[in-house]
Design an enzyme around this catalytic site. Structure first.
Site, PDB file in Angstrom:
ATOM      1  N   HIS A  76      41.298  43.807  50.228  1.00 53.17           N
ATOM      2  CA  HIS A  76      40.717  43.812  48.890  1.00 53.17           C
ATOM      3  C   HIS A  76      41.200  45.018  48.095  1.00 53.17           C
ATOM      4  O   HIS A  76      40.910  46.155  48.461  1.00 53.17           O
ATOM      5  CB  HIS A  76      39.182  43.791  48.880  1.00 53.17           C
ATOM      6  CG  HIS A  76      38.661  43.138  47.627  1.00 53.17           C
ATOM      7  ND1 HIS A  76      38.655  43.763  46.429  1.00 53.17           N
ATOM      8  CD2 HIS A  76      38.208  41.883  47.407  1.00 53.17           C
ATOM      9  CE1 HIS A  76      38.201  42.929  45.504  1.00 53.17           C
ATOM     10  NE2 HIS A  76      37.922  41.782  46.075  1.00 53.17           N
ATOM     11  N   GLU A 129      39.142  31.968  53.888  1.00 51.58           N
ATOM     12  CA  GLU A 129      37.984  32.760  53.469  1.00 51.58           C
ATOM     13  C   GLU A 129      36.941  31.783  52.953  1.00 51.58           C
ATOM     14  O   GLU A 129      37.276  30.866  52.192  1.00 51.58           O
ATOM     15  CB  GLU A 129      38.363  33.726  52.355  1.00 51.58           C
ATOM     16  CG  GLU A 129      39.336  34.784  52.775  1.00 51.58           C
ATOM     17  CD  GLU A 129      39.803  35.620  51.591  1.00 51.58           C
ATOM     18  OE1 GLU A 129      39.375  35.371  50.450  1.00 51.58           O
ATOM     19  OE2 GLU A 129      40.605  36.520  51.826  1.00 51.58           O
ATOM     20  N   ARG A 173      37.517  27.146  41.885  1.00 52.03           N
ATOM     21  CA  ARG A 173      38.213  27.642  40.685  1.00 52.03           C
ATOM     22  C   ARG A 173      39.722  27.755  40.893  1.00 52.03           C
ATOM     23  O   ARG A 173      40.471  27.712  39.935  1.00 52.03           O
ATOM     24  CB  ARG A 173      37.633  28.974  40.218  1.00 52.03           C
ATOM     25  CG  ARG A 173      37.894  30.117  41.152  1.00 52.03           C
ATOM     26  CD  ARG A 173      37.543  31.443  40.501  1.00 52.03           C
ATOM     27  NE  ARG A 173      36.112  31.637  40.370  1.00 52.03           N
ATOM     28  CZ  ARG A 173      35.543  32.845  40.349  1.00 52.03           C
ATOM     29  NH1 ARG A 173      36.291  33.929  40.427  1.00 52.03           N
ATOM     30  NH2 ARG A 173      34.249  32.970  40.245  1.00 52.03           N
ATOM     31  N   ARG A 230      36.615  28.395  47.350  1.00 52.92           N
ATOM     32  CA  ARG A 230      35.342  28.778  46.727  1.00 52.92           C
ATOM     33  C   ARG A 230      34.503  27.542  46.459  1.00 52.92           C
ATOM     34  O   ARG A 230      35.019  26.445  46.249  1.00 52.92           O
ATOM     35  CB  ARG A 230      35.604  29.517  45.406  1.00 52.92           C
ATOM     36  CG  ARG A 230      36.289  30.857  45.569  1.00 52.92           C
ATOM     37  CD  ARG A 230      36.374  31.560  44.235  1.00 52.92           C
ATOM     38  NE  ARG A 230      35.052  31.931  43.769  1.00 52.92           N
ATOM     39  CZ  ARG A 230      34.532  33.166  43.888  1.00 52.92           C
ATOM     40  NH1 ARG A 230      35.232  34.140  44.408  1.00 52.92           N
ATOM     41  NH2 ARG A 230      33.321  33.411  43.455  1.00 52.92           N
ATOM     42  N   HIS A 289      45.964  33.203  43.855  1.00 53.68           N
ATOM     43  CA  HIS A 289      46.349  33.348  42.449  1.00 53.68           C
ATOM     44  C   HIS A 289      47.527  32.463  42.056  1.00 53.68           C
ATOM     45  O   HIS A 289      47.768  32.256  40.864  1.00 53.68           O
ATOM     46  CB  HIS A 289      46.584  34.813  42.110  1.00 53.68           C
ATOM     47  CG  HIS A 289      45.285  35.572  42.162  1.00 53.68           C
ATOM     48  ND1 HIS A 289      44.235  35.272  41.336  1.00 53.68           N
ATOM     49  CD2 HIS A 289      44.848  36.550  42.992  1.00 53.68           C
ATOM     50  CE1 HIS A 289      43.214  36.059  41.632  1.00 53.68           C
ATOM     51  NE2 HIS A 289      43.554  36.836  42.635  1.00 53.68           N
ATOM     52  N   THR A 318      35.692  38.666  45.137  1.00 53.83           N
ATOM     53  CA  THR A 318      34.610  38.956  46.076  1.00 53.83           C
ATOM     54  C   THR A 318      34.130  40.408  45.906  1.00 53.83           C
ATOM     55  O   THR A 318      34.890  41.348  46.112  1.00 53.83           O
ATOM     56  CB  THR A 318      35.100  38.753  47.526  1.00 53.83           C
ATOM     57  OG1 THR A 318      35.855  37.553  47.572  1.00 53.83           O
ATOM     58  CG2 THR A 318      33.938  38.689  48.485  1.00 53.83           C
ATOM     59  N   GLU A 350      36.729  42.206  58.836  1.00 55.34           N
ATOM     60  CA  GLU A 350      37.669  42.651  57.807  1.00 55.34           C
ATOM     61  C   GLU A 350      36.907  43.647  56.947  1.00 55.34           C
ATOM     62  O   GLU A 350      35.877  43.316  56.352  1.00 55.34           O
ATOM     63  CB  GLU A 350      38.155  41.456  56.968  1.00 55.34           C
ATOM     64  CG  GLU A 350      39.134  41.901  55.885  1.00 55.34           C
ATOM     65  CD  GLU A 350      39.835  40.741  55.190  1.00 55.34           C
ATOM     66  OE1 GLU A 350      40.070  39.691  55.838  1.00 55.34           O
ATOM     67  OE2 GLU A 350      40.149  40.890  54.002  1.00 55.34           O
ATOM     68  N   ASN A 389      47.432  36.448  50.561  1.00 52.31           N
ATOM     69  CA  ASN A 389      46.454  35.582  49.902  1.00 52.31           C
ATOM     70  C   ASN A 389      47.123  34.936  48.683  1.00 52.31           C
ATOM     71  O   ASN A 389      47.563  35.636  47.765  1.00 52.31           O
ATOM     72  CB  ASN A 389      45.243  36.427  49.484  1.00 52.31           C
ATOM     73  CG  ASN A 389      44.165  35.590  48.824  1.00 52.31           C
ATOM     74  OD1 ASN A 389      44.458  34.766  47.969  1.00 52.31           O
ATOM     75  ND2 ASN A 389      42.925  35.796  49.202  1.00 52.31           N
ATOM     76  N   HIS A 409      41.067  31.189  49.805  1.00 52.01           N
ATOM     77  CA  HIS A 409      39.606  31.187  49.693  1.00 52.01           C
ATOM     78  C   HIS A 409      39.188  29.887  49.024  1.00 52.01           C
ATOM     79  O   HIS A 409      39.459  29.677  47.839  1.00 52.01           O
ATOM     80  CB  HIS A 409      39.168  32.406  48.857  1.00 52.01           C
ATOM     81  CG  HIS A 409      37.691  32.570  48.739  1.00 52.01           C
ATOM     82  ND1 HIS A 409      37.122  33.674  48.159  1.00 52.01           N
ATOM     83  CD2 HIS A 409      36.660  31.797  49.125  1.00 52.01           C
ATOM     84  CE1 HIS A 409      35.805  33.572  48.189  1.00 52.01           C
ATOM     85  NE2 HIS A 409      35.502  32.424  48.768  1.00 52.01           N
TER      86      HIS A 409
HETATM   87  N1  PXP Z   1      40.173  39.784  51.782  1.00 46.59           N
HETATM   88  C1  PXP Z   1      39.094  39.118  51.301  1.00 46.59           C
HETATM   89  C2  PXP Z   1      38.000  38.791  52.255  1.00 46.59           C
HETATM   90  C3  PXP Z   1      39.028  38.710  49.957  1.00 46.59           C
HETATM   91  O1  PXP Z   1      37.941  38.052  49.508  1.00 46.59           O
HETATM   92  C4  PXP Z   1      40.121  38.988  49.106  1.00 46.59           C
HETATM   93  C5  PXP Z   1      40.081  38.521  47.690  1.00 46.59           C
HETATM   94  O2  PXP Z   1      40.193  37.140  47.655  1.00 46.59           O
HETATM   95  C6  PXP Z   1      41.220  39.671  49.653  1.00 46.59           C
HETATM   96  C7  PXP Z   1      41.216  40.077  50.982  1.00 46.59           C
HETATM   97  C8  PXP Z   1      42.437  39.979  48.840  1.00 46.59           C
HETATM   98  O3  PXP Z   1      42.112  40.866  47.814  1.00 46.59           O
HETATM   99  P1  PXP Z   1      43.201  41.213  46.710  1.00 46.59           P
HETATM  100  O4  PXP Z   1      43.514  39.951  45.974  1.00 46.59           O
HETATM  101  O5  PXP Z   1      42.513  42.244  45.869  1.00 46.59           O
HETATM  102  O6  PXP Z   1      44.398  41.753  47.432  1.00 46.59           O
END
Ligand code: PXP
Length: 244
Positions: free
Chosen positions: A196, A70, A49, A45, A10, A101, A151, A7, A43
């Protein structure tokens, strides 16, 4: 082999802090792929953001692995998904004030509405996953609305690991819930993903669950990349989740 979806939200967070147009998400995705990522997760959003609409379209064109989008069930975002056609969509709950999330989607409570969205996304050729808490009732609802995958939200798993330790009653109970729910997911013929809060200290346990298809991991990889570089951070995680 457990797949790794990285992901990169960031990296967009850093870019948006100054709005200078860098660091490039296209470049970041290419580095992740070179390091062994099986897919790139973003994601989009509703508040935009971090990820912007142009990122979704740009990454769709540039990446060579799989794009996982996402998204909430908002009509605006559903339309974008159908237009972009990512390989996967993961439907998540979304609140404006949250840092990330929080909790899984209550599929059971919104079955009819979600079934309609799932059907539209599938018709566009997209594989649809639902981000849910480890709860067998939610798995049943995901199966009823004909989702392709789930997931499992590993937020509690990560929290108990950090705060209570791997030997704690709380962590073991959550692990048991994840294990039981995972069995149900596989029994229903759905793909089993998780994500997550997974990091380099806690991911070693959940990867022992049989039939795990993919982890989606963001924050810990990008945080480590600050010190090691993105390529090493991704490679280390891919190795870690596939250690014997
Ligand atoms: N999976 C989903 C559905 C999420 O919403 C997120 C956070 O954006 C993640 C995985 C990744 O989480 P993390 O950034 O804590 O690894």
């Amino acid at each position: 082999m457990i797949k790794l979806g990285v992901n990169i939200d960031h990296i967009a967070t850093i870019r948006q802090a100054r709005k200078e147009g860098f660091p490039s998400l296209i470049e970041a995705a290419a580095v992740c792929e070179k390091a062994g990522a099986d897919g790139i997760t973003i994601h989009l959003r509703e508040d935009r953001r971090h990820i912007q609409d142009s990122d979704v379209y740009g990454l769709r064109k540039s990446i060579k692995t799989k794009l996982n989008l996402e998204m909430s069930a908002s009509e605006e975002i559903v339309k974008i998904a159908i237009d972009v056609k990512p390989d996967f969509v993961c439907m998540v709950p979304e609140k404006r004030q949250e840092l990330t999330t929080e909790g899984g989607l209550d599929v059971k409570a919104s079955k009819e509405r979600l079934a309609n969205i799932v059907a539209r996304l599938k018709k566009a050729g997209i594989v649809v996953s639902m981000f849910i808490d480890a709860d067998t009732n939610q798995v049943l609802s995901c199966s009823e609305i004909e989702a392709d995958a789930v997931e499992l939200h590993t937020g509690k798993y990560a929290k108990f690991f950090k705060e209570n330790g791997a030997d704690s009653v709380e962590f073991k109970a959550e692990m048991e819930r994840i294990s039981k729910t995972s069995n149900e997911v596989v029994k229903k013929g759905l793909l089993l993903n998780a994500g997550h809060g997974l990091d380099y200290t806690n991911a070693g346990q959940i990867c022992k669950i049989p039939c795990m298809n993919e982890f989606n991991i963001g924050f810990s990889i990008i945080a480590k990349a600050v010190f090691t570089g993105l390529e090493t951070a991704v490679r280390d995680m891919k190795e870690l989740i596939n250690e014997d």
